[in-house]
Design an enzyme around this catalytic site. Sequence first.
Site, mmCIF file in Angstrom:
data_model
loop_
_atom_site.group_PDB
_atom_site.id
_atom_site.type_symbol
_atom_site.label_atom_id
_atom_site.label_comp_id
_atom_site.label_asym_id
_atom_site.label_seq_id
_atom_site.Cartn_x
_atom_site.Cartn_y
_atom_site.Cartn_z
ATOM 1 C CB SER A 16 -1.023 -0.084 1.149
ATOM 2 O OG SER A 16 -1.336 1.248 1.476
HETATM 3 N N1 LIG Z 1 -7.301 8.813 0.849
HETATM 4 C C1 LIG Z 1 -6.582 7.699 1.121
HETATM 5 C C2 LIG Z 1 -6.475 6.541 -0.029
HETATM 6 C C3 LIG Z 1 -5.796 5.124 1.034
HETATM 7 C C4 LIG Z 1 -5.941 4.134 0.222
HETATM 8 O O1 LIG Z 1 -6.593 4.173 -1.307
HETATM 9 N N2 LIG Z 1 -5.788 2.889 0.654
HETATM 10 C C5 LIG Z 1 -6.251 1.745 -0.211
HETATM 11 C C6 LIG Z 1 -4.894 0.600 -0.155
HETATM 12 S S1 LIG Z 1 -3.325 1.552 -0.833
HETATM 13 C C7 LIG Z 1 -7.273 1.006 0.310
HETATM 14 O O2 LIG Z 1 -7.058 0.208 1.276
HETATM 15 N N3 LIG Z 1 -8.451 1.368 -0.031
HETATM 16 C C8 LIG Z 1 -9.590 0.772 0.409
HETATM 17 C C9 LIG Z 1 -10.745 1.898 0.056
HETATM 18 O O3 LIG Z 1 -10.319 2.886 -0.477
HETATM 19 O O4 LIG Z 1 -11.897 1.661 0.505
HETATM 20 C C10 LIG Z 1 -5.045 8.283 1.352
HETATM 21 O O5 LIG Z 1 -4.777 9.536 0.899
HETATM 22 O O6 LIG Z 1 -4.217 7.667 2.131
#
Ligand SMILES: N[C@@H](CCC(=O)N[C@@H](CS)C(=O)NCC(=O)O)C(=O)O
Length: 216
Positions: A16
């Site tokens: 991630s």
């Molecule tokens: N908006 C968050 C996005 C984080 C993200 O997209 N994480 C992914 C893994 S890299 C996830 O687990 N997403 C699940 C989801 O969006 O429901 C950030 O800026 O950190």
Amino acid sequence: MISSGKVIKLFYDISSPYSWLAFEVLCRYKNVWNMELKLKPAHLAGVMYGSGNQHPGLNPRTLLYMTSDLTLLSQYFGVPMHRPENLSKTDSLIPMHFVTAVAGKDKDGGDLVEKVSRELWKRMWSTHQDIVQPASLTEVGIKAGFSATEVEDILILAKSQQIKDKLTSITNEALEYKCFGLPFIVVQVDGKAEVFFGSDKFELMAYFLGKTLKII
Ligand SMILES: N[C@@H](CCC(=O)N[C@@H](CS)C(=O)NCC(=O)O)C(=O)O
């Protein structure tokens, strides 16, 4: 270390990229905010399965957005990352077992877990090198400060049932907090816990903690 009674648990997976951003920012802020940072290596696929969520990269539009989003975030946070071409082919189970095995050996307050995790992120998201072969993990372990013999032990330990169960139990711990994606951050202050999803919640976290946020 004298405990301030404030603890941040960071659940993350090296597959991630947003977890990498959260990891670097929390490593910078833990002293500024005087908080204990507990690194919690988990398994993203297990989180997705256990929460009934779907990896956002499966949606082509989300994937397109993530590519430009990560480019800008990488510059903003000073974390050198760009998306590898063959992202879908990488499963993080082997490297996350390796990180979990390192955590079992880390007598240095998480310092070695921090170094090993960072090396793995660099390989996957910066230099686009392999992260599953024993030779690659050996390189990671040595760069983090282990001797060749210690890394051999860690590689054996990483394949044990004990370590597989440990990764599952940390992933389940995140799921118990109703986690649905990574990074997932639990902030505990004086017995009160608040959860945050993502690497874009630091302003809110600072508000919860009564702290100020500045780029460091
Ligand atoms: N908006 C968050 C996005 C984080 C993200 O997209 N994480 C992914 C893994 S890299 C996830 O687990 N997403 C699940 C989801 O969006 O429901 C950030 O800026 O950190």
